[in-house]
Design an enzyme around this catalytic site. Structure first.
Site, PDB file in Angstrom:
ATOM      1  N   LYS A  51       1.072  -1.171  -0.122  1.00 46.96           N
ATOM      2  CA  LYS A  51      -0.136   0.060   0.139  1.00 46.96           C
ATOM      3  C   LYS A  51       0.846   1.072  -0.042  1.00 46.96           C
ATOM      4  CE  LYS A  51      -3.916  -2.228   2.177  1.00 46.96           C
ATOM      5  NZ  LYS A  51      -4.473  -2.811   3.455  1.00 46.96           N
TER       6      LYS A  51
ATOM      7  N   GLN B  10      -5.062  -1.526   9.338  1.00 49.52           N
ATOM      8  CA  GLN B  10      -5.026  -2.767   9.070  1.00 49.52           C
ATOM      9  C   GLN B  10      -5.709  -3.701   9.963  1.00 49.52           C
ATOM     10  OE1 GLN B  10      -3.668  -3.572   5.846  1.00 49.52           O
ATOM     11  NE2 GLN B  10      -4.597  -5.809   6.258  1.00 49.52           N
TER      12      GLN B  10
ATOM     13  N   ASP C 161     -11.592   3.017   3.951  1.00 47.46           N
ATOM     14  CA  ASP C 161     -11.764   1.606   3.771  1.00 47.46           C
ATOM     15  C   ASP C 161     -13.306   1.418   3.713  1.00 47.46           C
ATOM     16  OD1 ASP C 161      -9.933  -0.331   3.879  1.00 47.46           O
ATOM     17  OD2 ASP C 161      -9.459  -0.587   5.827  1.00 47.46           O
TER      18      ASP C 161
END
Ligand code: NAD
Length: 297
Positions: free
Chosen positions: A54, A98, A121
């Site tokens: 990422k 995460q 997200d």
């Protein structure tokens, strides 16, 4: 029939290029560089690889990357404090924590603490609700990627029967919402569904998001179905090379029946990070009230 292979790698690269171009325009016009903060707690090897990828792709797209690593035994209050700081930081437009998080931390509480306007997200209940009422702001990256691949394959999905196997908050449920918004007839199947093959064989579109290698067999599929395989499963390889990745669909069998299918690897996977960059660009554009160019709308 041999199914067409849906090339997620090429689609992801094209999307990243569009995002990078738009990010550069935003910088030139407003002096703003989209910034993504990624928080990694603990040392889960798979998460470390995702976070590294990422960060690299964020920088490659001309965006700023802020990485925060915390030890596995970090107190929940320390993580919450970091989230509050990132919420308040104007250089950070998108925040990603995460998952999975260690057991001492209430993951739901952490996701709720992220400013919904920076929730790239798309897991905050406000963004989940906006998607459900048909006013999407941030759509979770994996189902967004699946939807872009599907639409590139078949722009008009109206009236098609889509079967989504899996009902997670990360993939299955938002995927079903996106398909509904495209006017599909949507069935959500899961671990308690009875006679799954009989359900799947009704589908024009099959989305497999289960986490069981090769579970969906070729003879479950209706000939001509479009198959999007979200599963990423590591299995022992025949050769000495160690492990290999396979999806939730028996690829060789499905290839003989489906009209089109995403391979694993090289299908849905690459689209996920590209969509994260797209969401970060969108967050930066909204924060600065900059109109997104058509190519990334
Ligand atoms: P999850 O474990 O949260 O959910 C799995 C779902 O599958 C559950 O809803 C469960 O009801 C259903 N299920 C389990 N066994 C079943 C069975 N026998 N029959 C029917 N349904 C069954 O998983 P997730 O986070 O949604 O991920 C699913 C898969 O997608 C995993 O392999 C994961 O690695 C992969 N994934 C890939 C990406 C990507 O970027 N490509 C992103 C997220 C997840």
């Amino acid at each position: 029939m041999t199914a067409l292979l849906i090339d997620g790698k090429a689609a992801a690269q094209a999307l990243r290029e569009r995002v990078a171009r738009a990010a550069s325009e935003l910088r030139q016009e407003r002096g703003v560089t989209p910034g993504l903060a990624v928080v990694l707690v603990g040392d889960d090897p798979a998460s470390q690889v995702y976070v590294r990828n990422k960060a690299r792709q964020t920088l490659d797209a001309g965006m700023a990357s802020f990485e925060h690593r915390l030890p596995a035994d970090v107190p929940a209050t320390t993580l919450m404090q970091l989230v509050a700081e990132l919420n308040a930081d104007p250089a950070v437009h998108g925040i990603l924590v995460q998952l999975p998080l260690p057991s001492q931390i209430d993951a739901e509480a952490v996701l709720r603490a992220i400013d919904p306007a920076k929730d790239v997200d798309g897991f905050h209940p406000i963004n989940v609700g906006l998607l459900a009422v048909g006013q999407p702001r941030f759509v979770p990256c994996t189902p967004l990627g699946c939807s872009l691949l599907l639409k590139a394959q078949r722009p008009d999905l109206a009236g098609l029967h889509a079967v989504v196997i899996g009902r997670s908050n990360i993939v299955g449920k938002p995927m079903a919402q996106l398909l509904l918004a495209e006017h599909c007839t949507v069935t959500i199947a899961h671990s308690k569904t009875r006679d799954l093959p009989a359900v799947v064989c009704q589908a024009d579109i099959v989305i497999a998001a289960v986490g069981r290698p090769g579970m969906v067999r070729g003879n479950w599929l209706r000939p001509g179905a479009i198959v999007i395989d979200v599963g990423i499963n590591r299995i022992a390889a025949d050769t000495a090379s160690g492990n290999r990745l396979v999806g939730d669909v028996n690829f060789d069998e499905a290839l003989q029946v489906a009209a089109a299918i995403t391979p694993v690897p090289g299908g849905v996977g690459p689209m996920t990070i590209a969509c994260l960059l797209l969401n970060t660009l969108r967050a930066a554009a909204w924060a600065t009230q900059w109109a997104l160019p058509e190519a990334v709308r």
